[in-house]
Design a protein around this motif. Structure first.
Motif, PDB file in Angstrom:
ATOM      1  N   LEU A 133       4.074  -2.346  -0.595  1.00  0.00           N
ATOM      2  CA  LEU A 133       3.835  -1.568  -1.819  1.00  0.00           C
ATOM      3  C   LEU A 133       4.469  -0.174  -1.797  1.00  0.00           C
ATOM      4  O   LEU A 133       5.178   0.194  -2.742  1.00  0.00           O
ATOM      5  CB  LEU A 133       2.324  -1.495  -2.087  1.00  0.00           C
ATOM      6  CG  LEU A 133       1.899  -0.801  -3.359  1.00  0.00           C
ATOM      7  CD1 LEU A 133       2.482  -1.477  -4.576  1.00  0.00           C
ATOM      8  CD2 LEU A 133       0.381  -0.779  -3.478  1.00  0.00           C
ATOM      9  N   PRO A 134       4.252   0.638  -0.738  1.00  0.00           N
ATOM     10  CA  PRO A 134       4.875   1.980  -0.744  1.00  0.00           C
ATOM     11  C   PRO A 134       6.396   1.910  -0.819  1.00  0.00           C
ATOM     12  O   PRO A 134       7.022   2.716  -1.500  1.00  0.00           O
ATOM     13  CB  PRO A 134       4.426   2.589   0.588  1.00  0.00           C
ATOM     14  CG  PRO A 134       3.201   1.841   0.956  1.00  0.00           C
ATOM     15  CD  PRO A 134       3.413   0.457   0.457  1.00  0.00           C
TER      16      PRO A 134
ATOM     17  N   ARG B 174       8.193  -0.474  -2.219  1.00  0.00           N
ATOM     18  CA  ARG B 174       8.556  -0.916  -3.560  1.00  0.00           C
ATOM     19  C   ARG B 174       8.519   0.256  -4.530  1.00  0.00           C
ATOM     20  O   ARG B 174       9.342   0.359  -5.435  1.00  0.00           O
ATOM     21  CB  ARG B 174       7.581  -2.009  -4.012  1.00  0.00           C
ATOM     22  CG  ARG B 174       8.110  -2.902  -5.106  1.00  0.00           C
ATOM     23  CD  ARG B 174       7.055  -3.902  -5.518  1.00  0.00           C
ATOM     24  NE  ARG B 174       6.868  -5.000  -4.574  1.00  0.00           N
ATOM     25  CZ  ARG B 174       7.738  -5.995  -4.403  1.00  0.00           C
ATOM     26  NH1 ARG B 174       8.843  -6.012  -5.102  1.00  0.00           N
ATOM     27  NH2 ARG B 174       7.488  -6.941  -3.541  1.00  0.00           N
ATOM     28  N   GLU B 175       7.521   1.138  -4.353  1.00  0.00           N
ATOM     29  CA  GLU B 175       7.366   2.232  -5.298  1.00  0.00           C
ATOM     30  C   GLU B 175       8.277   3.414  -4.994  1.00  0.00           C
ATOM     31  O   GLU B 175       8.629   4.166  -5.889  1.00  0.00           O
ATOM     32  CB  GLU B 175       5.903   2.696  -5.311  1.00  0.00           C
ATOM     33  CG  GLU B 175       4.937   1.668  -5.871  1.00  0.00           C
ATOM     34  CD  GLU B 175       5.153   1.415  -7.358  1.00  0.00           C
ATOM     35  OE1 GLU B 175       5.507   2.362  -8.077  1.00  0.00           O
ATOM     36  OE2 GLU B 175       4.974   0.264  -7.798  1.00  0.00           O
ATOM     37  N   HIS B 176       8.598   3.635  -3.713  1.00  0.00           N
ATOM     38  CA  HIS B 176       9.289   4.876  -3.378  1.00  0.00           C
ATOM     39  C   HIS B 176      10.707   4.700  -2.875  1.00  0.00           C
ATOM     40  O   HIS B 176      11.444   5.659  -2.784  1.00  0.00           O
ATOM     41  CB  HIS B 176       8.501   5.641  -2.309  1.00  0.00           C
ATOM     42  CG  HIS B 176       7.149   6.055  -2.780  1.00  0.00           C
ATOM     43  ND1 HIS B 176       6.949   6.634  -4.010  1.00  0.00           N
ATOM     44  CD2 HIS B 176       5.929   5.976  -2.203  1.00  0.00           C
ATOM     45  CE1 HIS B 176       5.660   6.893  -4.162  1.00  0.00           C
ATOM     46  NE2 HIS B 176       5.024   6.485  -3.088  1.00  0.00           N
TER      47      HIS B 176
ATOM     48  N   GLU C 100      14.419   2.414  -2.869  1.00  0.00           N
ATOM     49  CA  GLU C 100      15.154   1.390  -3.600  1.00  0.00           C
ATOM     50  C   GLU C 100      15.833   0.461  -2.605  1.00  0.00           C
ATOM     51  O   GLU C 100      16.965   0.670  -2.200  1.00  0.00           O
ATOM     52  CB  GLU C 100      16.169   2.046  -4.536  1.00  0.00           C
ATOM     53  CG  GLU C 100      15.500   2.560  -5.800  1.00  0.00           C
ATOM     54  CD  GLU C 100      16.292   3.636  -6.496  1.00  0.00           C
ATOM     55  OE1 GLU C 100      17.508   3.700  -6.290  1.00  0.00           O
ATOM     56  OE2 GLU C 100      15.672   4.418  -7.227  1.00  0.00           O
TER      57      GLU C 100
END
Lengths: 266, 270
Positions: A109-110, A112-114, A116
């Motif tokens: 998750l981290p 994916r969000e932060h 690329e």
């Protein structure tokens, strides 16, 4: 002065916090050097969980400053805070994995969000971190299918996926059997040695604290009683610290008038 | 004696005052939540924190597509029910055939958006409140925040966007289902053919009638998401807190929907 030799990772100055009208923390001063394992100890209600919340930037203090990696988190704007958060990892008491996602998705998750990255790279990184916490091959399972100790380790994997410089643990050994809890202690030591993380652990588990700590901070009713090495803490002649270490119930002298007025509510 | 009356009077004033403050606080919170979740949808991409398209679509599936069967059943029943009542009423004037106009207008302007709103409030609003509440209790919301993932962007914005897209679509679907119910009953009861019913419905309806229903459904979408999310986020006290928040969000959003319906209907028909 050990602190002067190394860089300071965490510096708390004159921290005062309130919960509603009630003062929880009162004048906390604390420094943690880079690569150090700091244990925050104290009985329930001592304010140790509250201190952790504020260190994580989850509350706005009444007074004082909290510097993480040289940046005062009470003064940062949202973007600077976001950048700082990429350097922080947190393992919550209950794991706090998102229950709607698999273990693998949680760990990714981290990223994916932060970051690329393409899906394959993220998969590999997630598996690597899961291997670090001895959970290789569990990425397709849901959090509800794991035991308490496994969930905590998966939470550690998620916390270290961005290779943070600061790592926070909230009660890592709470609710675990001694063997699993000892494994987690080893994991914490390994993280420090292998990745040179600065680690803050909130716990009331004495054995684990003595095993992993470089220094221990003892909190009591919102004040710091002492912040020193394991040896010094053990040799302290402070009565409150000794009763905490020796599991003695605190025998407070009761003020008769106050007691009566509390009972009658007058 | 008079002192105690003054005292009680002052007490009442205090209660009125503090509940007004609470009301203003609540309204402010809803508004702030609305602005924040809309802001993430618009400016999120520029801060490299976009609202993820896949989560919008998965929300659209659960909010919209999965609700289609039950929306159809309820609206169809409402359509039949309206036709029964209107035929009974219009018989007094010998004007049974006017039932087509009555059903068409009541369904599109009022019943389809209202029944969809109430249904989705019970279905999606409660689910949102329960989900966010449980996440709050399990520290999942805190975990998101320390990972640098804004909970409003990650959890509320996709739901809001999905809701704003799906509510009008569901309402339109409910329009069709209700009109179909009316048509079938009218056909059986007074022998009006289906094609005649459709023709007269199209003649009776104006674009504005349908638009009015769709506009109201957008308002209901906002109410459901904001009430559900704010109740979910404010959960304290474990499982019991989650239960309370869920109940509260359903009761509040249905009440707000009915009241907002009244207000908007008044202004839209001036």
């Amino acid at each position: 002065m050990q602190e002067n030799k190394k860089n300071i990772a965490i510096e708390v100055k004159d921290l005062v916090t309130h919960y509603g009208p009630r003062k929880i923390l009162d004048g906390i001063n604390l420094t943690v050097s880079e690569g150090e394992i700091m244990i925050i100890m104290g009985g329930s209600g001592s304010g140790k969980s509250t201190l952790l919340r504020y260190l994580l930037g989850l509350g706005i203090p009444t007074n004082g400053s909290i510097k993480l990696l040289g940046k005062d988190i009470t003064k940062l704007n949202a973007n600077e805070m976001l950048e700082l958060r990429k350097n922080m990892g947190v393992a919550f008491q209950g794991g706090a994995l998102l229950s709607s996602m698999t273990i693998g998705e949680n760990v990714k998750l981290p990223l994916r969000e932060h970051a690329e990255l393409d899906e394959k790279t993220m998969d590999i990184m997630a598996r690597m971190k899961l291997e670090v916490v001895n959970l290789g091959g569990f990425e397709e399972l849901m959090p509800s299918e794991l035991s308490g100790g496994m969930i905590k380790r998966a939470a550690v994997a998620r916390a270290i996926i961005m290779d943070p410089k600061l790592m926070f643990f909230d009660e890592p050994s709470a609710g675990l059997d001694p063997v699993v809890s000892a494994e987690l202690d080893d994991l914490i030591l390994r993280l420090r040695d292998a990745m040179n993380m600065t680690i803050v652990v909130v716990t009331h588990e004495l054995d684990s604290a003595f095993k992993i700590a470089d220094r221990i901070t003892v909190l009591d009713r919102g004040h710091i009683l002492m912040s020193d090495t394991v040896e010094e803490i053990k040799n302290s002649d402070n009565e409150r610290i000794q009763s905490l270490l020796n599991r003695r119930p605190s025998n407070e002298v009761i003020n008769a008038d106050e007691y009566l007025s509390r009972l009658t509510g007058m | 004696m008079s002192e105690s009356i003054v005292h009680r009077f002052l007490n009442y004033i205090e209660i009125v005052g503090s509940s007004t403050v609470k009301l203003a606080e609540g309204a402010g919170y809803y508004f702030a939540l609305l602005i924040e979740s809309l802001a993430w949808i618009i400016v999120g991409p520029f801060y490299k924190q976009p609202v993820r398209i896949p989560s919008i679509f998965s929300q659209m599936m659960t909010i919209g597509i999965a609700a289609c069967p039950i929306v159809f059943i309820l609206s169809f029943s409402i359509g039949v029910m309206l036709a029964i009542q209107m035929i009974y009423n219009l018989k007094t004037f010998g004007a049974e055939s006017q039932v087509v106009v009555g059903v068409a207008l009541s369904i599109t302007r009022e019943f389809a958006p209202l029944i969809t709103g109430i249904l989705i409030a019970g279905r999606t609003g409660s689910a949102l409140a329960a989900k966010l509440g449980t996440m709050q209790v399990n520290q999942e919301i805190d975990a998101l925040r320390v990972m640098g993932i804004n909970p409003v962007r990650y959890l509320v914005s996709p739901a809001l966007l999905a809701m704003l897209i799906m509510m009008p679509i569901l309402t339109f679907f409910a329009d069709i289902a209700g009109l179909l119910g009316g048509a079938l009953y009218t056909g059986v009861e007074i022998g009006l053919s289906f094609s005649a019913y459709v023709d007269r419905t199209i003649a009776a309806l104006m674009v504005g009638d349908i638009m009015q229903g769709l506009f109201k459904s957008l308002i209901f979408a906002l109410i459901i998401i904001l009430v559900g999310a704010s109740n979910g986020f404010s959960v304290t006290g474990g499982a019991e807190g989650v239960g309370k928040a869920t109940t509260r969000s359903v009761v509040l959003s249905i009440s707000f929907i009915v009241i907002a319906d009244m207000i908007f209907t008044y202004f839209l028909n001036r």
